[in-house]
Design an enzyme around this catalytic site. Structure first.
Site, PDB file in Angstrom:
ATOM      1  N   LYS A 223       0.814  -1.223   0.000  1.00  0.00           N
ATOM      2  CA  LYS A 223       0.000   0.000   0.000  1.00  0.00           C
ATOM      3  C   LYS A 223       0.847   1.272   0.000  1.00  0.00           C
ATOM      4  O   LYS A 223       2.021   1.257   0.358  1.00  0.00           O
ATOM      5  CB  LYS A 223      -0.966  -0.026   1.190  1.00  0.00           C
ATOM      6  CG  LYS A 223      -2.108  -1.017   0.931  1.00  0.00           C
ATOM      7  CD  LYS A 223      -3.326  -0.767   1.756  1.00  0.00           C
ATOM      8  CE  LYS A 223      -4.450  -1.672   1.232  1.00  0.00           C
ATOM      9  NZ  LYS A 223      -5.654  -1.640   2.027  1.00  0.00           N
ATOM     10  N   ARG A 257      -4.313  -9.851   4.431  1.00  0.00           N
ATOM     11  CA  ARG A 257      -4.611  -9.867   2.982  1.00  0.00           C
ATOM     12  C   ARG A 257      -3.383  -9.387   2.217  1.00  0.00           C
ATOM     13  O   ARG A 257      -2.975  -8.242   2.371  1.00  0.00           O
ATOM     14  CB  ARG A 257      -5.824  -8.961   2.723  1.00  0.00           C
ATOM     15  CG  ARG A 257      -6.289  -8.906   1.281  1.00  0.00           C
ATOM     16  CD  ARG A 257      -7.503  -7.990   1.162  1.00  0.00           C
ATOM     17  NE  ARG A 257      -7.934  -7.836  -0.203  1.00  0.00           N
ATOM     18  CZ  ARG A 257      -7.385  -6.983  -1.068  1.00  0.00           C
ATOM     19  NH1 ARG A 257      -6.380  -6.205  -0.698  1.00  0.00           N
ATOM     20  NH2 ARG A 257      -7.825  -6.909  -2.298  1.00  0.00           N
TER      21      ARG A 257
END
Ligand code: 7PM
Length: 278
Positions: A223, A257
């Site tokens: 991210k 995840r």
């Protein structure tokens, strides 16, 4: 945090943290090189993630990337459902569908999906009804704003408290819609309407969410918060992502995840071995 999640045809044991592998089936996640189709590529990726130790495969056909164009219902169904069916046919694995559309949820449940992962926490029209009659687990993710504008100026009184209030409201709404509490998983939604500071504060205080008594899912893999902190491009974020995954699990995350399943499984094995010997 719970010990188990009961799936229709499989059980995910959450007494140890589990890895959810990301399977993107968006056109921007695939450059067509000829006869090799996105469908074949998706199946190969799924097989590799299973071999590498993922216990859940999360199939996503809608790009939630900031500024990404919306995906039509027909396109999302056409991308996701055949891949879901093929994976369920070939492998014994829990399959999650990352969607915010009621029609995709319904079709996915009919096609054998084991879990729904919704970055909009079932707030879109018809979503509660679409999942209420099944008995599969549901991940409720927090997002402030919408993907197109969410990073403009995220603002909270206190990011943990505000997200906690959001979870409590969504849990109540779900229960009132006939969804049992046992089916719910919560996810604070790293990067979804949060500044770097807010994301770091969230990770540092992630254990607060265990008060809810629900399984906790965290997505940190590759991210922007990792990229911004380290000044790394998306393909150079593995070390940062693994560090963040370890920290999230130490703070009580039950499901991580990730894109890089093998590396994450290895990192979690080291954490587990050390934790069991202290
Ligand atoms: C661009 C920006 C591409 C963001 C992809 C993303 C999560 C999720 C996503 C998460 C849950 C990504 C995200 N992130 N579902 N879906 N939790 N539950 O980085 O953090 O994969 S999409």
């Amino acid at each position: 945090m719970l010990n188990h999640l009961n799936y229709s045809n499989a059980l995910v044991d959450l007494s140890t943290p589990q890895v959810m592998g990301i399977l993107n089936v968006t056109p921007d996640s695939f450059s067509d090189g000829g006869k090799y189709t996105q469908f074949d590529y998706a199946l190969e990726q799924a097989e590799r993630m299973i071999t590498d130790g993922a216990s859940i495969i999360d199939i996503g056909g809608e790009s939630t990337r900031p500024g990404a164009e919306a995906v039509s219902e027909e396109d999302e169904l056409a991308r996701v459902i055949p891949v879901l069916k093929a994976i369920k046919q070939r492998f014994k694995i829990v399959v999650s569908i990352d969607t915010s559309k009621a029609s995709v949820m319904s079709a996915a449940i009919d096609a054998g999906a084991d879990m729904i992962n919704d970055v909009r926490a079932l707030q879109n029209e018809g979503c509660l009804a679409a999942v209420a009659n099944s008995n599969i687990p549901l991940c409720l993710m927090h997002m402030q704003g919408l993907p197109s504008t969410m990073q403009n100026s995220p603002s909270y009184d206190n990011v943990i408290n505000d997200i906690m209030v959001f979870f409590q409201q969504r849990i109540d709404v779900c229960i009132n819609a006939g969804i049992t509490r046992e089916r719910l998983i919560v996810d604070p939604g790293f990067g979804f309407g949060k500044t770097l500071e807010q994301n770091l504060y969230l990770l540092a205080n992630l254990s607060k969410f265990s008060q809810l008594g629900l399984p906790l899912l965290a997505g940190l893999s590759r991210k922007s918060m990792i990229g911004d902190l380290l000044n790394r491009k998306v393909e150079q974020r593995l070390a940062g992502s693994l560090s963040a995954a370890i920290l999230a699990v130490q703070q009580g995350a039950d499901i991580i995840r990730v894109h890089d399943v093998q590396a994450t499984v290895d990192a979690l094995k080291v954490l587990k071995a050390v934790t069991e010997h202290h």
